[in-house]
Write a protein that holds these residues in place. Structure first.
Motif, PDB file in Angstrom:
ATOM      1  N   ALA A 138       0.835  -1.208   0.000  1.00  0.00           N
ATOM      2  CA  ALA A 138       0.000   0.000   0.000  1.00  0.00           C
ATOM      3  C   ALA A 138       0.868   1.256   0.000  1.00  0.00           C
ATOM      4  N   ALA A 139       1.919   1.268   0.818  1.00  0.00           N
ATOM      5  CA  ALA A 139       2.807   2.439   0.877  1.00  0.00           C
ATOM      6  C   ALA A 139       3.518   2.633  -0.458  1.00  0.00           C
ATOM      7  N   ARG A 140       3.959   1.554  -1.049  1.00  0.00           N
ATOM      8  CA  ARG A 140       4.668   1.605  -2.321  1.00  0.00           C
ATOM      9  C   ARG A 140       3.781   2.117  -3.456  1.00  0.00           C
ATOM     10  N   SER A 141       2.489   1.870  -3.347  1.00  0.00           N
ATOM     11  CA  SER A 141       1.568   2.294  -4.412  1.00  0.00           C
ATOM     12  C   SER A 141       1.443   3.812  -4.491  1.00  0.00           C
ATOM     13  N   ASP A 142       1.752   4.488  -3.401  1.00  0.00           N
ATOM     14  CA  ASP A 142       1.623   5.944  -3.303  1.00  0.00           C
ATOM     15  C   ASP A 142       0.189   6.403  -3.577  1.00  0.00           C
ATOM     16  N   GLU A 143      -0.766   5.509  -3.423  1.00  0.00           N
ATOM     17  CA  GLU A 143      -2.170   5.809  -3.659  1.00  0.00           C
ATOM     18  C   GLU A 143      -2.967   5.919  -2.360  1.00  0.00           C
ATOM     19  N   MET A 144      -2.382   5.500  -1.262  1.00  0.00           N
ATOM     20  CA  MET A 144      -3.131   5.487  -0.006  1.00  0.00           C
ATOM     21  C   MET A 144      -3.199   6.887   0.582  1.00  0.00           C
ATOM     22  N   ASP A 145      -4.323   7.176   1.216  1.00  0.00           N
ATOM     23  CA  ASP A 145      -4.570   8.508   1.768  1.00  0.00           C
ATOM     24  C   ASP A 145      -5.038   8.405   3.215  1.00  0.00           C
ATOM     25  N   GLY A 146      -4.446   7.481   3.963  1.00  0.00           N
ATOM     26  CA  GLY A 146      -4.756   7.330   5.380  1.00  0.00           C
ATOM     27  C   GLY A 146      -5.694   6.181   5.667  1.00  0.00           C
ATOM     28  N   GLN A 147      -5.872   5.943   6.944  1.00  0.00           N
ATOM     29  CA  GLN A 147      -6.792   4.898   7.376  1.00  0.00           C
ATOM     30  C   GLN A 147      -7.343   5.235   8.746  1.00  0.00           C
ATOM     31  N   GLU A 148      -8.477   4.640   9.063  1.00  0.00           N
ATOM     32  CA  GLU A 148      -9.102   4.785  10.372  1.00  0.00           C
ATOM     33  C   GLU A 148      -9.283   3.405  10.974  1.00  0.00           C
ATOM     34  N   GLY A 149      -9.145   3.355  12.278  1.00  0.00           N
ATOM     35  CA  GLY A 149      -9.323   2.096  12.982  1.00  0.00           C
ATOM     36  C   GLY A 149      -7.974   1.519  13.354  1.00  0.00           C
ATOM     37  N   PRO A 150      -8.020   0.366  13.909  1.00  0.00           N
ATOM     38  CA  PRO A 150      -9.138  -0.556  13.933  1.00  0.00           C
ATOM     39  C   PRO A 150     -10.211  -0.175  14.957  1.00  0.00           C
TER      40      PRO A 150
END
Length: 188
Positions: free
Chosen positions: A66-78
């Motif tokens: 996910a980090a390598r994709s440079d497409e992630m914009d954060g997450q919430e949880g768990p």
């Protein structure tokens, strides 16, 4: 060997080949080879057992991808819930949580991708599933959520020529997606 103990040289070579193909590091616990016994029906109708391995991407591998994709914009949880369906920021309940949920966001996407993992669908029944059930089910929910927005080309590459099995979790050995949700709660 300090990793993949008990694997034959061929099995170890398969793990290293898949690690290279996916750009993941088994030493960093991003990728595992899980030996198991499978039953096979022979042409004469009798059954035999043989050893097989499943290459499993661990939660650290999913995070790396996910980090390598440079497409992630954060997450919430768990988040966790009991059988009442009320989501909580921390699991303080006695016994096992009913489910865990993680929401990940992809750049340019209006809505988050929600992974919900029901404990009954994933619990392995031993090891960390007994001592840290909230952590284990949260990792399953996070893996579900991280897989959803990932580039489908990557997923296709992982699945090509790989073995699918049911948990305990290239397939990569992936957990099954829970068919039911316990709440319509939107974490954002």
């Amino acid at each position: 060997r300090t990793i993949a103990r008990g694997l034959s040289d061929d099995e170890f070579a398969m793990l290293l080949s898949m690690a290279s193909r996916l750009g993941l590091d088994p030493v960093a616990k991003q990728l595992y080879a899980i030996p198991r016994e499978v039953s096979e029906k022979l042409p004469d109708g009798t059954w035999t057992k043989r050893r097989a391995i499943t290459i499993q991407v661990g939660i650290d591998g999913y995070r790396e991808i996910a980090a390598r994709s440079d497409e992630m914009d954060g997450q919430e949880g768990p988040f966790w819930c009991a059988d009442d369906g009320v989501w909580r920021d921390v699991w303080l309940g006695k016994g096992n949580p009913f489910a865990a949920k993680v929401v990940v966001y992809r750049k340019g996407s209006r809505l988050g991708f929600t992974g919900i993992a029901r404990f009954a669908s994933y619990a392995g029944g031993r090891g960390l599933w007994q001592t840290a059930p909230d952590t284990m089910i949260a990792k399953c929910a996070e893996a579900l959520a991280l897989r959803m927005p990932l580039d489908q080309e990557f997923v296709a590459t992982c699945l090509q020529g790989c073995d699918l099995i049911h948990l305990p979790t290239l397939v990569v050995h992936t957990p099954p997606i829970a068919a039911t949700t316990v709440s319509a709660y939107d974490a954002r």
